[in-house]
Scaffold this active site. Sequence first.
Site, PDB file in Angstrom:
ATOM      1  N   GLY A  14      10.241  21.664  57.032  1.00 28.10           N
ATOM      2  CA  GLY A  14       9.749  22.919  56.456  1.00 28.10           C
ATOM      3  C   GLY A  14       8.928  23.706  57.465  1.00 28.10           C
ATOM      4  O   GLY A  14       8.737  23.285  58.607  1.00 28.10           O
ATOM      5  N   GLN A  15       8.420  24.852  57.020  1.00 31.08           N
ATOM      6  CA  GLN A  15       7.644  25.746  57.901  1.00 31.08           C
ATOM      7  C   GLN A  15       6.410  25.053  58.485  1.00 31.08           C
ATOM      8  O   GLN A  15       6.143  25.137  59.677  1.00 31.08           O
ATOM      9  CB  GLN A  15       7.177  26.966  57.099  1.00 31.08           C
ATOM     10  CG  GLN A  15       8.270  27.954  56.795  1.00 31.08           C
ATOM     11  CD  GLN A  15       8.225  29.151  57.733  1.00 31.08           C
ATOM     12  OE1 GLN A  15       7.251  29.372  58.437  1.00 31.08           O
ATOM     13  NE2 GLN A  15       9.286  29.915  57.752  1.00 31.08           N
ATOM     14  N   GLY A  17       5.803  21.763  58.558  1.00 31.58           N
ATOM     15  CA  GLY A  17       6.273  20.629  59.355  1.00 31.58           C
ATOM     16  C   GLY A  17       6.657  21.053  60.765  1.00 31.58           C
ATOM     17  O   GLY A  17       6.297  20.408  61.756  1.00 31.58           O
ATOM     18  N   ARG A  94       5.974  27.193  44.031  1.00 31.44           N
ATOM     19  CA  ARG A  94       6.026  27.873  42.743  1.00 31.44           C
ATOM     20  C   ARG A  94       7.170  28.883  42.744  1.00 31.44           C
ATOM     21  O   ARG A  94       7.203  29.779  43.581  1.00 31.44           O
ATOM     22  CB  ARG A  94       4.696  28.584  42.518  1.00 31.44           C
ATOM     23  CG  ARG A  94       4.478  29.051  41.107  1.00 31.44           C
ATOM     24  CD  ARG A  94       3.008  29.400  40.972  1.00 31.44           C
ATOM     25  NE  ARG A  94       2.677  29.915  39.663  1.00 31.44           N
ATOM     26  CZ  ARG A  94       1.433  30.084  39.250  1.00 31.44           C
ATOM     27  NH1 ARG A  94       0.438  29.772  40.037  1.00 31.44           N
ATOM     28  NH2 ARG A  94       1.178  30.562  38.059  1.00 31.44           N
ATOM     29  N   ASN A 107       5.247  18.701  40.665  1.00 33.91           N
ATOM     30  CA  ASN A 107       4.637  18.012  41.798  1.00 33.91           C
ATOM     31  C   ASN A 107       4.132  16.630  41.427  1.00 33.91           C
ATOM     32  O   ASN A 107       4.141  15.724  42.258  1.00 33.91           O
ATOM     33  CB  ASN A 107       3.531  18.865  42.406  1.00 33.91           C
ATOM     34  CG  ASN A 107       4.104  19.911  43.338  1.00 33.91           C
ATOM     35  OD1 ASN A 107       4.710  19.579  44.345  1.00 33.91           O
ATOM     36  ND2 ASN A 107       3.967  21.169  42.976  1.00 33.91           N
ATOM     37  N   GLN A 114       5.560   9.156  45.711  1.00 33.05           N
ATOM     38  CA  GLN A 114       5.090   8.941  47.085  1.00 33.05           C
ATOM     39  C   GLN A 114       3.885   8.001  47.120  1.00 33.05           C
ATOM     40  O   GLN A 114       3.770   7.167  48.016  1.00 33.05           O
ATOM     41  CB  GLN A 114       4.798  10.283  47.760  1.00 33.05           C
ATOM     42  CG  GLN A 114       6.103  11.054  47.981  1.00 33.05           C
ATOM     43  CD  GLN A 114       5.957  12.302  48.815  1.00 33.05           C
ATOM     44  OE1 GLN A 114       4.855  12.712  49.168  1.00 33.05           O
ATOM     45  NE2 GLN A 114       7.070  12.922  49.134  1.00 33.05           N
ATOM     46  N   ASN A 133       0.589  21.856  47.987  1.00 33.55           N
ATOM     47  CA  ASN A 133      -0.219  22.344  46.851  1.00 33.55           C
ATOM     48  C   ASN A 133       0.394  22.003  45.497  1.00 33.55           C
ATOM     49  O   ASN A 133       1.588  21.852  45.401  1.00 33.55           O
ATOM     50  CB  ASN A 133      -0.390  23.860  46.979  1.00 33.55           C
ATOM     51  CG  ASN A 133      -1.400  24.177  48.071  1.00 33.55           C
ATOM     52  OD1 ASN A 133      -2.405  23.488  48.198  1.00 33.55           O
ATOM     53  ND2 ASN A 133      -1.125  25.192  48.872  1.00 33.55           N
ATOM     54  N   HIS A 189      -8.830  23.286  46.555  1.00 33.80           N
ATOM     55  CA  HIS A 189      -8.140  24.178  47.499  1.00 33.80           C
ATOM     56  C   HIS A 189      -7.371  25.206  46.670  1.00 33.80           C
ATOM     57  O   HIS A 189      -6.189  25.065  46.383  1.00 33.80           O
ATOM     58  CB  HIS A 189      -7.193  23.404  48.418  1.00 33.80           C
ATOM     59  CG  HIS A 189      -6.347  24.309  49.264  1.00 33.80           C
ATOM     60  ND1 HIS A 189      -6.903  25.173  50.180  1.00 33.80           N
ATOM     61  CD2 HIS A 189      -5.016  24.527  49.305  1.00 33.80           C
ATOM     62  CE1 HIS A 189      -5.924  25.877  50.755  1.00 33.80           C
ATOM     63  NE2 HIS A 189      -4.776  25.504  50.234  1.00 33.80           N
TER      64      HIS A 189
END
Length: 328
Positions: A14-15, A17, A94, A107, A114, A133, A189
């Site tokens: 992903g971005q 990562g 989202r 999530n 995990q 998130n 956060h």
Amino acid sequence: MKAPVRVAVTGAAGQIGYALLFRIASGEMLGKDQPVILQLLELPIEKAQAALKGVMMELEDCAFPLLAGMVGTDDAEVAFKDVDVALLVGSRPRGPGMERKDLLLANAEIFTAQGAALNKVAKRDVKVLVVGNPANTNAYIAMKSAPDLDPKNFTAMLRLDHNRALSQLSAKLGKPVAGIEKLAVWGNHSPTMYPDYRFATADGASIGDAINDQEWNASTFIPTVGKRGAAIIEARGLSSAASAANAAIDHIRDWVLGTSGKWVTMGVPSDGSYGIPEGVMFGFPVTTENGKYTIVKDLPIDDFSQKYIDKTLAELEEERSGVAHLLG
């Protein structure tokens, strides 16, 4: 040469990562003398696995002296096997028309699985940072799903909020960020988090005294830090990825290598400090030494601050109760 450290990264293609992996492999996170083995997890769909393969090809092409090995997989138990550090970056974003509670539940499924996989195969002293998130609640879910691991192994990323607050203070004061110390960010956060410079100093002098403007604090500083992520999406058309990756590197580097007495912000399970119920994953000012963090204790909390802390805690409690039925 030191023995390699095993680092797992989820959502690796992903971005965030992509902004993260090359910096880990170059030694920016764990030190320029510390080899790493990257254990990379992506979704079990063809497009994600192909993208992961491409990222791994690029990592090979950098010929990093510290990159001692790589694994790419769609199986969490393979990715987390014997890991020393786990960066849980991948999460369900989202989608259009999605309520926050739907996002929480989507999530919860990911982070329950995990957490269970970490519980089963990771090193017993694994350091886990949740970036995806809603980070605090995802970290709480992973922690609760790993009963054999110390809850202190699980943390959530508030370092991006901390760094954003540092940068706003630096701009306001016209002083470099390097001289700013004792900043705290409390809570979740999310836009409810509370950046608090009451104890902060710039080059040893009180920032509160230098700014001396409660109106700026309440109506400019706090909302600017809280809504910075949204402002970046508005400007860039994409969410903050490089700055999030940078914050993740800061968080792990400081946790592993120590802060030499300096305060940083981490989302950690509360020990009951400041009236935050035990176990709530909450942003606190901490110091770190020898791979362990300690919450900065006994700071006075004034009425203004208490109001913000109560608000962010209420949001976290609401998120926690929204997933309680999944955690037994």
